[in-house]
Design a protein around this motif. Structure first.
Motif, PDB file in Angstrom:
ATOM      1  N   ALA A  27       0.953  -1.175   0.042  1.00  0.00           N
ATOM      2  CA  ALA A  27      -0.046   0.091   0.087  1.00  0.00           C
ATOM      3  C   ALA A  27       0.779   1.132  -0.144  1.00  0.00           C
ATOM      4  CB  ALA A  27      -1.035   0.057   1.211  1.00  0.00           C
ATOM      5  N   GLY A  28       0.365   2.345  -0.752  1.00  0.00           N
ATOM      6  CA  GLY A  28       1.164   3.499  -0.753  1.00  0.00           C
ATOM      7  C   GLY A  28       2.654   3.376  -1.184  1.00  0.00           C
ATOM      8  N   GLY A  29       3.578   3.749  -0.337  1.00  0.00           N
ATOM      9  CA  GLY A  29       4.928   3.808  -0.766  1.00  0.00           C
ATOM     10  C   GLY A  29       5.643   2.499  -0.416  1.00  0.00           C
ATOM     11  N   ARG A  30       4.928   1.492  -0.076  1.00  0.00           N
ATOM     12  CA  ARG A  30       5.755   0.475   0.636  1.00  0.00           C
ATOM     13  C   ARG A  30       5.795  -0.598  -0.343  1.00  0.00           C
ATOM     14  NH1 ARG A  30       3.476  -3.095   5.912  1.00  0.00           N
ATOM     15  NH2 ARG A  30       5.590  -4.178   6.187  1.00  0.00           N
ATOM     16  N   TYR A  31       7.396  -1.360  -0.250  1.00  0.00           N
ATOM     17  CA  TYR A  31       7.366  -2.334  -1.122  1.00  0.00           C
ATOM     18  C   TYR A  31       8.370  -3.301  -0.139  1.00  0.00           C
ATOM     19  CZ  TYR A  31      12.007  -0.404  -1.962  1.00  0.00           C
ATOM     20  OH  TYR A  31      13.546  -0.321  -1.831  1.00  0.00           O
ATOM     21  N   ALA A  32       8.430  -4.491  -0.691  1.00  0.00           N
ATOM     22  CA  ALA A  32       9.308  -5.589  -0.016  1.00  0.00           C
ATOM     23  C   ALA A  32      10.048  -6.394  -1.343  1.00  0.00           C
ATOM     24  CB  ALA A  32       8.563  -6.518   0.533  1.00  0.00           C
ATOM     25  N   VAL A  33      11.391  -6.724  -0.964  1.00  0.00           N
ATOM     26  CA  VAL A  33      11.779  -7.663  -1.846  1.00  0.00           C
ATOM     27  C   VAL A  33      12.669  -8.622  -1.156  1.00  0.00           C
ATOM     28  CG1 VAL A  33      13.737  -7.703  -3.732  1.00  0.00           C
ATOM     29  CG2 VAL A  33      12.504  -5.337  -3.198  1.00  0.00           C
ATOM     30  N   ASN A  34      12.700  -9.912  -1.708  1.00  0.00           N
ATOM     31  CA  ASN A  34      13.465 -11.086  -1.288  1.00  0.00           C
ATOM     32  C   ASN A  34      14.130 -11.423  -2.339  1.00  0.00           C
ATOM     33  OD1 ASN A  34      12.224 -12.314   1.337  1.00  0.00           O
ATOM     34  ND2 ASN A  34      10.408 -11.235   0.260  1.00  0.00           N
ATOM     35  N   TRP A  35      15.411 -11.912  -2.090  1.00  0.00           N
ATOM     36  CA  TRP A  35      16.409 -12.307  -3.179  1.00  0.00           C
ATOM     37  C   TRP A  35      17.179 -13.538  -2.853  1.00  0.00           C
ATOM     38  CZ3 TRP A  35      17.097  -7.681  -0.860  1.00  0.00           C
ATOM     39  CH2 TRP A  35      18.385  -7.307  -0.409  1.00  0.00           C
ATOM     40  N   THR A  36      17.509 -14.322  -3.580  1.00  0.00           N
ATOM     41  CA  THR A  36      18.418 -15.474  -3.168  1.00  0.00           C
ATOM     42  C   THR A  36      19.395 -15.760  -4.499  1.00  0.00           C
ATOM     43  OG1 THR A  36      16.802 -16.633  -1.916  1.00  0.00           O
ATOM     44  CG2 THR A  36      18.666 -17.935  -2.487  1.00  0.00           C
ATOM     45  N   GLY A  37      20.600 -15.652  -4.325  1.00  0.00           N
ATOM     46  CA  GLY A  37      21.565 -15.883  -5.236  1.00  0.00           C
ATOM     47  C   GLY A  37      21.342 -15.121  -6.403  1.00  0.00           C
ATOM     48  N   CYS A  38      21.137 -13.924  -6.338  1.00  0.00           N
ATOM     49  CA  CYS A  38      21.011 -13.048  -7.466  1.00  0.00           C
ATOM     50  C   CYS A  38      22.205 -12.684  -8.336  1.00  0.00           C
ATOM     51  CB  CYS A  38      20.389 -11.676  -7.132  1.00  0.00           C
ATOM     52  SG  CYS A  38      21.412 -10.280  -6.528  1.00  0.00           S
ATOM     53  N   GLY A  39      22.090 -12.393  -9.346  1.00  0.00           N
ATOM     54  CA  GLY A  39      23.050 -11.710 -10.361  1.00  0.00           C
ATOM     55  C   GLY A  39      23.114 -10.351  -9.986  1.00  0.00           C
ATOM     56  N   ASN A  40      22.167  -9.343 -10.616  1.00  0.00           N
ATOM     57  CA  ASN A  40      21.900  -8.013 -10.125  1.00  0.00           C
ATOM     58  C   ASN A  40      20.733  -7.792 -10.345  1.00  0.00           C
ATOM     59  OD1 ASN A  40      23.121  -4.888 -11.670  1.00  0.00           O
ATOM     60  ND2 ASN A  40      22.868  -5.369  -9.736  1.00  0.00           N
ATOM     61  N   PHE A  41      20.049  -6.914  -9.487  1.00  0.00           N
ATOM     62  CA  PHE A  41      18.577  -6.450  -9.711  1.00  0.00           C
ATOM     63  C   PHE A  41      18.644  -4.959  -9.041  1.00  0.00           C
ATOM     64  CE2 PHE A  41      18.355  -7.658  -5.262  1.00  0.00           C
ATOM     65  CZ  PHE A  41      17.663  -6.747  -4.770  1.00  0.00           C
ATOM     66  N   VAL A  42      17.576  -4.265  -9.371  1.00  0.00           N
ATOM     67  CA  VAL A  42      17.339  -2.913  -8.641  1.00  0.00           C
ATOM     68  C   VAL A  42      15.777  -2.879  -8.552  1.00  0.00           C
ATOM     69  CG1 VAL A  42      17.378  -0.424  -8.688  1.00  0.00           C
ATOM     70  CG2 VAL A  42      19.208  -2.040  -9.640  1.00  0.00           C
ATOM     71  N   ALA A  43      15.258  -2.416  -7.521  1.00  0.00           N
ATOM     72  CA  ALA A  43      13.714  -2.232  -7.378  1.00  0.00           C
ATOM     73  C   ALA A  43      13.541  -1.246  -6.319  1.00  0.00           C
ATOM     74  CB  ALA A  43      13.097  -3.660  -6.743  1.00  0.00           C
ATOM     75  N   GLY A  44      12.268  -0.628  -6.522  1.00  0.00           N
ATOM     76  CA  GLY A  44      11.910   0.517  -5.494  1.00  0.00           C
ATOM     77  C   GLY A  44      10.683   1.160  -5.892  1.00  0.00           C
ATOM     78  N   LYS A  45      10.440   2.069  -4.945  1.00  0.00           N
ATOM     79  CA  LYS A  45       8.976   2.971  -5.102  1.00  0.00           C
ATOM     80  C   LYS A  45       9.578   4.217  -5.172  1.00  0.00           C
ATOM     81  CE  LYS A  45       4.784   0.656  -4.511  1.00  0.00           C
ATOM     82  NZ  LYS A  45       3.377   0.750  -3.526  1.00  0.00           N
ATOM     83  N   GLY A  46       8.788   5.303  -5.941  1.00  0.00           N
ATOM     84  CA  GLY A  46       9.245   6.771  -5.709  1.00  0.00           C
ATOM     85  C   GLY A  46       8.269   7.513  -6.519  1.00  0.00           C
ATOM     86  N   TRP A  47       9.389   8.206  -7.479  1.00  0.00           N
ATOM     87  CA  TRP A  47       8.430   9.047  -8.486  1.00  0.00           C
ATOM     88  C   TRP A  47       8.834   9.103  -9.985  1.00  0.00           C
ATOM     89  CZ3 TRP A  47      11.429   9.637  -4.020  1.00  0.00           C
ATOM     90  CH2 TRP A  47      10.595  10.028  -2.764  1.00  0.00           C
ATOM     91  N   ALA A  48       7.868   9.278 -10.810  1.00  0.00           N
ATOM     92  CA  ALA A  48       8.074   9.259 -12.214  1.00  0.00           C
ATOM     93  C   ALA A  48       9.129  10.201 -12.763  1.00  0.00           C
ATOM     94  CB  ALA A  48       6.900   9.209 -13.069  1.00  0.00           C
ATOM     95  N   THR A  49       9.107  11.381 -11.865  1.00  0.00           N
ATOM     96  CA  THR A  49      10.082  12.312 -12.304  1.00  0.00           C
ATOM     97  C   THR A  49      10.818  12.851 -11.082  1.00  0.00           C
ATOM     98  OG1 THR A  49       8.599  13.250 -14.011  1.00  0.00           O
ATOM     99  CG2 THR A  49      10.469  14.686 -13.234  1.00  0.00           C
ATOM    100  N   GLY A  50      12.263  12.708 -11.179  1.00  0.00           N
ATOM    101  CA  GLY A  50      12.969  12.926 -10.075  1.00  0.00           C
ATOM    102  C   GLY A  50      13.311  14.638  -9.949  1.00  0.00           C
ATOM    103  N   GLY A  51      14.002  14.702  -8.688  1.00  0.00           N
ATOM    104  CA  GLY A  51      14.133  16.473  -8.649  1.00  0.00           C
ATOM    105  C   GLY A  51      14.500  16.750  -7.250  1.00  0.00           C
ATOM    106  N   ARG A  52      14.573  17.883  -6.727  1.00  0.00           N
ATOM    107  CA  ARG A  52      14.896  18.222  -5.492  1.00  0.00           C
ATOM    108  C   ARG A  52      13.759  17.923  -4.294  1.00  0.00           C
ATOM    109  NH1 ARG A  52      19.186  21.928  -6.054  1.00  0.00           N
ATOM    110  NH2 ARG A  52      19.001  22.712  -3.859  1.00  0.00           N
ATOM    111  N   ARG A  53      13.913  16.816  -3.614  1.00  0.00           N
ATOM    112  CA  ARG A  53      12.797  16.474  -2.783  1.00  0.00           C
ATOM    113  C   ARG A  53      13.416  16.020  -1.237  1.00  0.00           C
ATOM    114  NH1 ARG A  53       8.243  14.670  -5.098  1.00  0.00           N
ATOM    115  NH2 ARG A  53       8.161  14.251  -7.665  1.00  0.00           N
ATOM    116  N   THR A  54      12.586  16.067  -0.313  1.00  0.00           N
ATOM    117  CA  THR A  54      13.354  15.725   0.942  1.00  0.00           C
ATOM    118  C   THR A  54      12.396  14.235   1.005  1.00  0.00           C
ATOM    119  OG1 THR A  54      13.161  17.791   1.997  1.00  0.00           O
ATOM    120  CG2 THR A  54      13.040  15.946   3.502  1.00  0.00           C
ATOM    121  N   VAL A  55      13.288  13.175   0.919  1.00  0.00           N
ATOM    122  CA  VAL A  55      12.800  12.013   0.829  1.00  0.00           C
ATOM    123  C   VAL A  55      13.037  11.094   2.044  1.00  0.00           C
ATOM    124  CG1 VAL A  55      13.282   9.721  -0.071  1.00  0.00           C
ATOM    125  CG2 VAL A  55      13.684  11.714  -1.504  1.00  0.00           C
TER     126      VAL A  55
END
Length: 235
Positions: free
Chosen positions: A80-108
């Motif tokens: 819900a909202g800005g929440r996410y979870a990741v589980n990984w085992t024996g990965c090569g490389n991955f990136v995952a997350g939640k945020g904004w479609a357009t970046g910029g100056r923010r207090t994150v």
């Protein structure tokens, strides 16, 4: 990831393109996550959705990005909202997350738990196109704290001290280089923190590292040749 071990990830298709990973200048941008030890549950999230293939979009009012090279087991659960979870085992490389479609100056603001077993980052992560830049504000990390030869000073922000680095990647068969800008926390926050992105952008600018044409920006979990789990709320 370790600079000597960086895989040749494709540059993302910017402005909403799909998750192809054909070459360094045509990759779909994303935060790499590996699915791992133990399973994270998101209580009370009626809209929870688990994904295992590269994609981006909007979920419960927040932009999300997921990229994996397909190695090992990686699963991202959108809560819900800005929440996410990741589980990984024996990965090569991955990136995952939640945020904004357009970046910029923010207090994150982010909170939760980042628990890598091996090499991983918890970062404010994004892309810009003019020039082409992949940037990291690394707040937490696992067994490897990223360092690079081109050290361009430090920045103090939100009670933390970060080292500033610039790296360059040269795509095979192409002419456009990919720069990477880094702020790397001298400590390691794994349970939450505040990141004022403008402070880092200003420090980078003073070091000759400019940004323009922002694409997405997320609070990202990344894993490289590792296992682990994270459960993150982006505020």
């Amino acid at each position: 990831m370790h600079p000597d071990q960086t895989p040749d990830r494709n540059v993302p298709h910017l402005s909403g393109a799909g998750p192809s990973r054909r070459s360094v200048l045509t990759r779909a941008a994303g935060v790499a996550l590996t699915a791992g030890a133990g399973s994270l549950l998101l209580p009370g999230t009626a809209h929870a959705q688990t994904i295992t293939t590269p994609q981006s979009g909007t979920h419960d009012g927040h932009f999300y990005q997921f990229w994996t090279d397909g190695t090992g087991t990686v699963a991202m659960t959108l809560g819900a909202g800005g929440r996410y979870a990741v589980n990984w085992t024996g990965c090569g490389n991955f990136v995952a997350g939640k945020g904004w479609a357009t970046g910029g100056r923010r207090t994150v603001r982010w909170s939760g738990a980042f628990i890598p077993s091996g090499n991983g980052y918890l970062s404010v992560y994004g892309w810009a196109r003019n020039p082409l830049v992949e940037y990291y504000i690394v707040d937490g990390y696992g067994s490897y704290r990223p360092t690079h030869p081109d050290h361009r000073g430090t920045v103090s922000s939100d009670g933390q001290v970060y080292d500033v680095y610039r790296t360059v990647r040269y795509p095979s068969g192409g002419t456009q280089i990919l720069q990477q800008y880094w702020s790397v926390n001298r400590g390691s926050r794994t349970q939450g923190g505040t990141v004022t992105t403008g402070n880092h952008f200003d420090a980078w600018s003073r070091a000759g590292m400019t940004l323009a044409g922002f694409e997405f920006m997320i609070v990202a979990t990344e894993g490289y040749l590792s296992s682990g789990r994270s459960d993150i709320l982006v505020g």
